[in-house]
Design a protein around this motif. Structure first.
Motif, mmCIF file in Angstrom:
data_model
loop_
_atom_site.group_PDB
_atom_site.id
_atom_site.type_symbol
_atom_site.label_atom_id
_atom_site.label_comp_id
_atom_site.label_asym_id
_atom_site.label_seq_id
_atom_site.Cartn_x
_atom_site.Cartn_y
_atom_site.Cartn_z
ATOM 1 N N LYS A 1 1.756 12.019 -1.535
ATOM 2 C CA LYS A 1 0.631 12.266 -0.640
ATOM 3 C C LYS A 1 -0.635 11.546 -1.071
ATOM 4 C CE LYS A 1 -2.026 16.008 1.494
ATOM 5 N NZ LYS A 1 -2.234 17.486 1.570
ATOM 6 N N LYS A 2 -1.010 11.658 -2.337
ATOM 7 C CA LYS A 2 -2.259 11.048 -2.810
ATOM 8 C C LYS A 2 -2.184 9.528 -2.757
ATOM 9 C CE LYS A 2 -3.844 14.854 -5.741
ATOM 10 N NZ LYS A 2 -4.254 15.269 -7.114
ATOM 11 N N GLU A 3 -1.042 8.990 -3.107
ATOM 12 C CA GLU A 3 -0.877 7.533 -3.063
ATOM 13 C C GLU A 3 -0.990 7.032 -1.630
ATOM 14 O OE1 GLU A 3 2.652 6.258 -5.065
ATOM 15 O OE2 GLU A 3 2.170 7.310 -6.920
ATOM 16 N N ILE A 4 -0.343 7.736 -0.716
ATOM 17 C CA ILE A 4 -0.371 7.324 0.685
ATOM 18 C C ILE A 4 -1.803 7.352 1.220
ATOM 19 C CG2 ILE A 4 0.332 7.999 3.017
ATOM 20 C CD1 ILE A 4 3.008 8.906 1.789
ATOM 21 N N GLU A 5 -2.578 8.330 0.802
ATOM 22 C CA GLU A 5 -3.979 8.417 1.246
ATOM 23 C C GLU A 5 -4.774 7.196 0.795
ATOM 24 O OE1 GLU A 5 -5.456 12.091 -0.277
ATOM 25 O OE2 GLU A 5 -4.406 13.333 1.196
ATOM 26 N N VAL A 6 -4.581 6.769 -0.443
ATOM 27 C CA VAL A 6 -5.280 5.584 -0.954
ATOM 28 C C VAL A 6 -4.867 4.337 -0.186
ATOM 29 C CG1 VAL A 6 -5.558 4.051 -2.950
ATOM 30 C CG2 VAL A 6 -5.590 6.538 -3.270
ATOM 31 N N ALA B 1 -3.480 4.119 2.791
ATOM 32 C CA ALA B 1 -3.908 4.187 4.195
ATOM 33 C C ALA B 1 -5.370 3.763 4.323
ATOM 34 C CB ALA B 1 -3.709 5.602 4.728
ATOM 35 N N LYS B 2 -6.178 4.142 3.349
ATOM 36 C CA LYS B 2 -7.589 3.743 3.346
ATOM 37 C C LYS B 2 -7.716 2.232 3.240
ATOM 38 C CE LYS B 2 -11.684 4.109 0.347
ATOM 39 N NZ LYS B 2 -11.562 2.817 -0.358
ATOM 40 N N THR C 1 -6.827 0.419 6.468
ATOM 41 C CA THR C 1 -7.921 0.459 7.441
ATOM 42 C C THR C 1 -9.059 -0.479 7.042
ATOM 43 O OG1 THR C 1 -7.405 2.759 7.939
ATOM 44 C CG2 THR C 1 -9.584 1.975 8.582
ATOM 45 N N ASN D 1 0.293 -0.831 5.330
ATOM 46 C CA ASN D 1 0.769 0.203 4.426
ATOM 47 C C ASN D 1 2.192 0.620 4.785
ATOM 48 O OD1 ASN D 1 1.071 2.410 2.707
ATOM 49 N ND2 ASN D 1 0.012 3.788 4.121
#
Length: 350
Positions: free
Chosen positions: A223-228, A230-231, A234, A241
């Protein structure tokens, strides 16, 4: 050495992903040199796609959290494997689970050769009071020694890499290279001692993005890796990603088509290298001398933290241990150095 030639070898390597990927060049070499041999790989289901379409190689999925869990589960696993008419076992893992299997296979007098992990030598390598600093045998050499003892000698030069796979429709939907070179970036690792600081990695990606020459594919998981990631997708127009969007098989198809992979001392580096993709690796408190460099990659593709400033490197084999003051070792590798290395390698492909 096992003197009687065998035809069906069980190769055991249950985890981790990078170590599983490192079996591929060895297995490819064995089946090419000895076409009469069939190999069944005992591994976890998640890593099975690694071995897709390798001639004479099949996969038996170990359900270590289900029906093959515990001592009785391993006995059940042994019975299932024995039914495959295994002639010999190449244990490329050598952990408690596989050692229990060894005792079971002894009952059938089936040869069972275990990899020598060189634990004592690795312990000496990470000792800050070491008296020598020399490279240990590579994991590929350790794996090949197992097959040598089974009567199938294989050298590094006889090993191979996988062919490029067709990019799946799911993977195609993520990328839009438009004539740009497709490069991968895998910025994460299991332990912080092996991970390049994210603010510095962001600078690397910003510089690569600004050239407008590359389509950058970001790899990771969790989850945390995907958030980074995804940022960053963008933030940078040339970034895509892949984390959390593709199956492992789809990711492998994409990795096989990269022009270059940038990764830590981690599984993604080995996944790229098993396809013969040029792979730039960034090393923190671990070091290539431990024997975990990706297959067939030139030494200059490995960017190392400054051992003059941090002489205790390597402080651990897996990056999970380091002394006080060693949390910033990777800051000695400048983003500009990484970008320069990538541009240098990709320029040779023009």
């Amino acid at each position: 050495m096992v003197t009687n030639k065998t035809n069906h070898i069980l190769a055991v390597r249950l985890s981790a992903m990078g170590d599983v990927a490192m079996t591929v060049p060895v297995l490819l070499g064995v089946v090419k040199k000895y076409p009469q041999v069939n190999i069944t790989v005992l591994t976890k289901g998640f890593t099975a796609p690694i071995f897709e379409n390798i001639p004479n190689v099949s996969v038996f999925k170990a359900d270590v959290k289900g029906r093959h869990k515990g001592f009785l589960g391993l006995w059940k696993l042994y019975k299932e494997l024995k039914a495959l008419q295994i002639d010999a076992v190449a244990d490329l893992h050598n952990v408690l689970r596989s050692s229990i299997l060894k005792q079971f296979f002894k009952l059938s007098k089936i040869p069972f050769i275990q990899v020598d992990k060189g634990r004592a030598a690795k312990k000496a390598l990470v000792n800050p009071e070491r008296t020598s600093f020399i490279p240990l045998p590579t994991t590929f050499e350790r794996y090949s020694e197992v097959f040598n003892k089974l009567g199938y000698p294989i050298t590094i030069s006889e090993m191979g890499t996988l062919s490029k796979r067709p990019i799946t429709d799911s993977a195609k939907s993520l990328i839009n290279p438009k004539g740009k070179k497709l490069i991968g970036v895998a910025p994460f690792a299991a332990f912080s001692g092996k991970m390049y600081p994210l603010p510095m990695m962001e600078k690397v990606i910003a510089a690569l993005n600004s050239t407008n020459k590359y389509q950058i594919v970001l790899f990771g998981g969790g989850k945390k890796e995907i958030e980074v990631l995804a940022k960053w997708e963008t933030q940078f127009k040339n970034c895509a990603n892949a984390a959390g969007k593709l199956s492992f098989s789809d990711e492998l198809s994409l990795i096989s088509n990269l022009k270059l992979m940038l990764a830590m001392d981690s599984g993604n580096a080995h996944l790229a290298a098993m396809f013969g993709v040029p792979t730039v690796t960034i090393w923190g408190v671990t070091h290539p001398y431990a024997g975990f460099s990706p297959f067939n990659q030139p030494k200059h593709h490995a960017l190392l933290s400054d051992r003059k400033k941090y002489p205790a490197i390597p402080t651990s084999i897996y990056g999970n241990k380091y002394p006080d003051g060693y949390d910033k070792v990777m800051e000695t590798i400048l983003p500009e150095t990484i970008v320069q290395k990538i541009n240098e390698i990709l320029k040779t492909q023009d």
